[in-house]
Design a protein around this motif. Structure first.
Motif, PDB file in Angstrom:
ATOM      1  N   VAL A   1       0.844  -1.197   0.000  1.00 31.44           N
ATOM      2  CA  VAL A   1       0.000   0.000   0.000  1.00 31.44           C
ATOM      3  C   VAL A   1       0.877   1.243   0.000  1.00 31.44           C
ATOM      4  CG1 VAL A   1      -1.781   1.291   1.235  1.00 31.44           C
ATOM      5  CG2 VAL A   1      -1.893  -1.204   1.144  1.00 31.44           C
ATOM      6  N   GLY A   2       1.932   1.211   0.816  1.00 30.89           N
ATOM      7  CA  GLY A   2       2.798   2.377   0.908  1.00 30.89           C
ATOM      8  C   GLY A   2       3.482   2.731  -0.391  1.00 30.89           C
ATOM      9  N   GLN A   3       3.879   1.726  -1.175  1.00 32.49           N
ATOM     10  CA  GLN A   3       4.627   2.019  -2.395  1.00 32.49           C
ATOM     11  C   GLN A   3       3.763   2.644  -3.486  1.00 32.49           C
ATOM     12  OE1 GLN A   3       6.427  -1.442  -4.119  1.00 32.49           O
ATOM     13  NE2 GLN A   3       4.502  -2.315  -4.837  1.00 32.49           N
ATOM     14  N   LEU A   4       2.453   2.675  -3.303  1.00 31.61           N
ATOM     15  CA  LEU A   4       1.614   3.392  -4.266  1.00 31.61           C
ATOM     16  C   LEU A   4       1.943   4.881  -4.267  1.00 31.61           C
ATOM     17  CD1 LEU A   4      -1.909   1.739  -3.767  1.00 31.61           C
ATOM     18  CD2 LEU A   4      -0.248   1.323  -5.584  1.00 31.61           C
ATOM     19  N   GLY A   5       2.616   5.333  -3.188  1.00 28.70           N
ATOM     20  CA  GLY A   5       3.028   6.727  -3.130  1.00 28.70           C
ATOM     21  C   GLY A   5       4.005   7.112  -4.222  1.00 28.70           C
ATOM     22  N   LYS A   6       4.627   6.109  -4.883  1.00 28.08           N
ATOM     23  CA  LYS A   6       5.574   6.422  -5.959  1.00 28.08           C
ATOM     24  C   LYS A   6       4.874   7.005  -7.175  1.00 28.08           C
ATOM     25  CE  LYS A   6       5.481   1.669  -7.789  1.00 28.08           C
ATOM     26  NZ  LYS A   6       6.244   0.420  -7.906  1.00 28.08           N
ATOM     27  N   TYR A   7       3.560   6.874  -7.251  1.00 28.79           N
ATOM     28  CA  TYR A   7       2.831   7.448  -8.380  1.00 28.79           C
ATOM     29  C   TYR A   7       2.541   8.931  -8.191  1.00 28.79           C
ATOM     30  CZ  TYR A   7       2.364   2.711 -10.015  1.00 28.79           C
ATOM     31  OH  TYR A   7       2.651   1.450 -10.457  1.00 28.79           O
ATOM     32  N   VAL A   8       2.861   9.444  -6.995  1.00 29.79           N
ATOM     33  CA  VAL A   8       2.759  10.881  -6.750  1.00 29.79           C
ATOM     34  C   VAL A   8       4.117  11.485  -7.089  1.00 29.79           C
ATOM     35  CG1 VAL A   8       2.301  12.672  -5.033  1.00 29.79           C
ATOM     36  CG2 VAL A   8       1.101  10.475  -4.901  1.00 29.79           C
ATOM     37  N   PRO A   9       4.170  12.562  -7.903  1.00 30.40           N
ATOM     38  CA  PRO A   9       5.458  13.167  -8.264  1.00 30.40           C
ATOM     39  C   PRO A   9       6.308  13.455  -7.028  1.00 30.40           C
ATOM     40  CG  PRO A   9       3.699  14.149  -9.554  1.00 30.40           C
ATOM     41  CD  PRO A   9       3.034  13.252  -8.539  1.00 30.40           C
ATOM     42  N   GLY A  10       7.565  13.012  -7.078  1.00 34.80           N
ATOM     43  CA  GLY A  10       8.438  13.106  -5.914  1.00 34.80           C
ATOM     44  C   GLY A  10       8.247  11.855  -5.077  1.00 34.80           C
ATOM     45  N   SER A  11       9.027  10.813  -5.325  1.00 33.62           N
ATOM     46  CA  SER A  11       8.766   9.492  -4.755  1.00 33.62           C
ATOM     47  C   SER A  11       8.942   9.409  -3.255  1.00 33.62           C
ATOM     48  CB  SER A  11       9.676   8.450  -5.431  1.00 33.62           C
ATOM     49  OG  SER A  11       9.346   8.331  -6.793  1.00 33.62           O
ATOM     50  N   VAL A  12       9.234  10.526  -2.598  1.00 29.37           N
ATOM     51  CA  VAL A  12       9.327  10.543  -1.143  1.00 29.37           C
ATOM     52  C   VAL A  12       8.001  10.120  -0.516  1.00 29.37           C
ATOM     53  CG1 VAL A  12       8.668  12.971  -0.961  1.00 29.37           C
ATOM     54  CG2 VAL A  12      10.033  11.921   0.847  1.00 29.37           C
ATOM     55  N   TRP A  13       6.903  10.309  -1.268  1.00 32.70           N
ATOM     56  CA  TRP A  13       5.585   9.961  -0.723  1.00 32.70           C
ATOM     57  C   TRP A  13       5.464   8.471  -0.452  1.00 32.70           C
ATOM     58  CZ3 TRP A  13       2.995  13.670   1.310  1.00 32.70           C
ATOM     59  CH2 TRP A  13       3.118  14.963   0.793  1.00 32.70           C
ATOM     60  N   SER A  14       6.199   7.668  -1.172  1.00 30.40           N
ATOM     61  CA  SER A  14       6.181   6.234  -0.912  1.00 30.40           C
ATOM     62  C   SER A  14       6.720   5.950   0.483  1.00 30.40           C
ATOM     63  CB  SER A  14       7.032   5.503  -1.959  1.00 30.40           C
ATOM     64  OG  SER A  14       7.067   4.121  -1.700  1.00 30.40           O
ATOM     65  N   TYR A  15       7.808   6.626   0.859  1.00 29.95           N
ATOM     66  CA  TYR A  15       8.382   6.436   2.185  1.00 29.95           C
ATOM     67  C   TYR A  15       7.454   6.975   3.273  1.00 29.95           C
ATOM     68  CZ  TYR A  15      12.606   5.624  -0.568  1.00 29.95           C
ATOM     69  OH  TYR A  15      13.504   5.139  -1.470  1.00 29.95           O
ATOM     70  N   VAL A  16       6.813   8.099   3.000  1.00 30.73           N
ATOM     71  CA  VAL A  16       5.877   8.677   3.969  1.00 30.73           C
ATOM     72  C   VAL A  16       4.728   7.709   4.241  1.00 30.73           C
ATOM     73  CG1 VAL A  16       4.196  10.525   4.364  1.00 30.73           C
ATOM     74  CG2 VAL A  16       6.445  11.064   3.391  1.00 30.73           C
ATOM     75  N   MET A  17       4.178   7.149   3.169  1.00 31.00           N
ATOM     76  CA  MET A  17       3.078   6.201   3.321  1.00 31.00           C
ATOM     77  C   MET A  17       3.510   4.963   4.100  1.00 31.00           C
ATOM     78  SD  MET A  17       0.125   7.110   2.068  1.00 31.00           S
ATOM     79  CE  MET A  17      -0.624   5.484   1.884  1.00 31.00           C
ATOM     80  N   GLN A  18       4.676   4.446   3.791  1.00 28.10           N
ATOM     81  CA  GLN A  18       5.149   3.252   4.482  1.00 28.10           C
ATOM     82  C   GLN A  18       5.354   3.522   5.967  1.00 28.10           C
ATOM     83  OE1 GLN A  18       8.600   1.714   2.410  1.00 28.10           O
ATOM     84  NE2 GLN A  18       7.537   1.661   0.457  1.00 28.10           N
ATOM     85  N   MET A  19       5.910   4.684   6.298  1.00 27.58           N
ATOM     86  CA  MET A  19       6.129   5.008   7.705  1.00 27.58           C
ATOM     87  C   MET A  19       4.819   5.164   8.457  1.00 27.58           C
ATOM     88  SD  MET A  19       9.507   7.466   7.861  1.00 27.58           S
ATOM     89  CE  MET A  19       8.968   8.651   6.623  1.00 27.58           C
ATOM     90  N   GLU A  20       3.828   5.776   7.818  1.00 37.69           N
ATOM     91  CA  GLU A  20       2.528   5.954   8.477  1.00 37.69           C
ATOM     92  C   GLU A  20       1.823   4.616   8.670  1.00 37.69           C
ATOM     93  OE1 GLU A  20       1.239   8.607   9.948  1.00 37.69           O
ATOM     94  OE2 GLU A  20       3.189   9.484   9.530  1.00 37.69           O
ATOM     95  N   LEU A  21       1.896   3.757   7.661  1.00 33.75           N
ATOM     96  CA  LEU A  21       1.279   2.433   7.787  1.00 33.75           C
ATOM     97  C   LEU A  21       2.017   1.587   8.818  1.00 33.75           C
ATOM     98  CD1 LEU A  21       0.608   1.753   4.017  1.00 33.75           C
ATOM     99  CD2 LEU A  21      -1.149   1.967   5.777  1.00 33.75           C
ATOM    100  N   GLY A  22       3.339   1.723   8.868  1.00 33.01           N
ATOM    101  CA  GLY A  22       4.101   1.001   9.874  1.00 33.01           C
ATOM    102  C   GLY A  22       3.735   1.448  11.274  1.00 33.01           C
ATOM    103  N   ARG A  23       3.587   2.751  11.447  1.00 27.10           N
ATOM    104  CA  ARG A  23       3.186   3.287  12.749  1.00 27.10           C
ATOM    105  C   ARG A  23       1.838   2.708  13.179  1.00 27.10           C
ATOM    106  NH1 ARG A  23       2.789   3.875  17.501  1.00 27.10           N
ATOM    107  NH2 ARG A  23       1.373   5.458  18.302  1.00 27.10           N
ATOM    108  N   GLN A  24       0.947   2.488  12.235  1.00 23.39           N
ATOM    109  CA  GLN A  24      -0.368   1.930  12.539  1.00 23.39           C
ATOM    110  C   GLN A  24      -0.251   0.561  13.216  1.00 23.39           C
ATOM    111  OE1 GLN A  24      -2.955   1.829   9.146  1.00 23.39           O
ATOM    112  NE2 GLN A  24      -4.499   0.555  10.139  1.00 23.39           N
TER     113      GLN A  24
END
Length: 328
Positions: A79-102
């Protein structure tokens, strides 16, 4: 924070869906060139490669601390790696960290996992990418500098170096250092799975090309190398959504040795669409599996990780309970 996670997920899914829809007209024309059986087989190898890539990522995650059940780990990544489809692939890492925190996994641990998994992927892609050197030397000599990263990557994958760098990163986040050294088995398992992933992607491309011409084993080796190095090129082009355009340039160059340029471009578009579709389907499957698992956990009693202190890890006994409820 829970609301923010849902907002991030909605944005990421929106970008992925937009990309899928915006490219459909071009893809639908290209698909007409490919036999239906080739499409099915090719997509199967994309999904299989994605599975091996997930195994590689999970190996690093579990090598950095207590073991996280497979379904939860897979959801964090897929789920987190879907953030790579947002320009600036840092969003993939942000998503993964938020899901991990969950799930009570500290954000620094997820970040270290993502960075090291990317490093493992680069090493694996450069190892196999050497198979595409004939194409790079003739058509893309400016990319040969990438191979200078291989010895650096191999050094960083040494367990002692990996442990030291991970502990240094944790120190920057004011977190305790790793309480154990990352093992050789973790590194080898992650690297082996990453190599298997790229080989599957090479077979995926070979099947597409095979629908138009009759390639030989040498073509399979070349396309595997091109697909592998294409991922590293796409990673370098991090400002583009999932490296859009960078990977295709390498693939078209490789396929252009067998196909016309329009045919090669059509195959690259179909390949990209298959990867996007596989990402979305895999993420959906991971979410569905975790929802089903959560219902089972709710009936047996579980820990509310949202109530845990910021960036805390799940206690070891809780992680073990999760493993048992996951059937592992």
């Amino acid at each position: 924070m829970l609301t923010l996670r849902y907002v991030l997920l909605a944005v990421v899914l929106g970008f992925a869906a937009y990309y899928l829809i915006s490219q459909w007209n071009e893809v639908s024309q290209a698909i007409k060139l490919i036999a239906p059986a080739s499409i099915i087989v090719s997509f199967f190898f994309v999904a299989l490669g994605l599975g091996f890539g997930t195994v590689s990522w999970i190996a690093i995650l579990n090598g950095l601390g207590h073991r996280i059940p497979i379904l939860r780990s897979a959801q964090i990544l897929l789920v987190g790696q879907l953030g790579k489809y947002v320009p600036g692939s840092v969003w993939s890492y942000v998503m993964q960290m938020e899901l991990g925190r969950q799930y009570g996994v500290a954000r620094p641990r997820i970040l270290i996992t993502a960075l090291y998994a990317a490093g493992v992927g680069v090493v694996a892609s450069l190892i196999l990418g050497s198979l595409a050197l004939p194409v790079l030397i003739d058509d893309y000599p400016q990319l040969l500098w990438l191979f200078a990263l291989l010895p650096v990557g191999l050094i960083c994958l040494h367990p002692k170096v990996m442990t030291w760098l991970a502990s240094l990163t944790l120190k920057l986040f004011r977190r305790p250092p790793l309480d154990h050294e990352v093992s050789f088995s973790v590194v080898l398992r992650s690297l082996g799975a990453a190599l298997a992933s790229y080989i599957c992607y090479g077979i995926h491309l070979f099947v597409l090309v095979n629908s138009l011409v009759d390639p030989d084993i040498g073509t399979l080796i070349l396309l595997t190398g091109a697909m592998s190095i294409g991922f590293t090129v796409g990673l370098v082009a991090f400002l583009l959504p999932s490296g859009l355009g960078a990977r295709e340039a390498v693939l078209i160059g490789a396929m252009g040795m067998l196909l016309t340029i329009p045919q090669a471009a059509a195959m690259s578009v179909v390949s990209r669409m298959m990867f996007t579709l596989a990402d979305i389907l895999a993420a959906g499957a991971a979410v569905l599996a975790v929802i089903i698992m959560r219902k089972r956990l709710a009936s047996e009693g579980s820990v509310n990780v949202e109530a845990l202190p910021e960036d805390s890890e799940l206690p070891a006994n809780v992680a073990n309970d999760y493993q048992r409820t996951d059937g592992e």
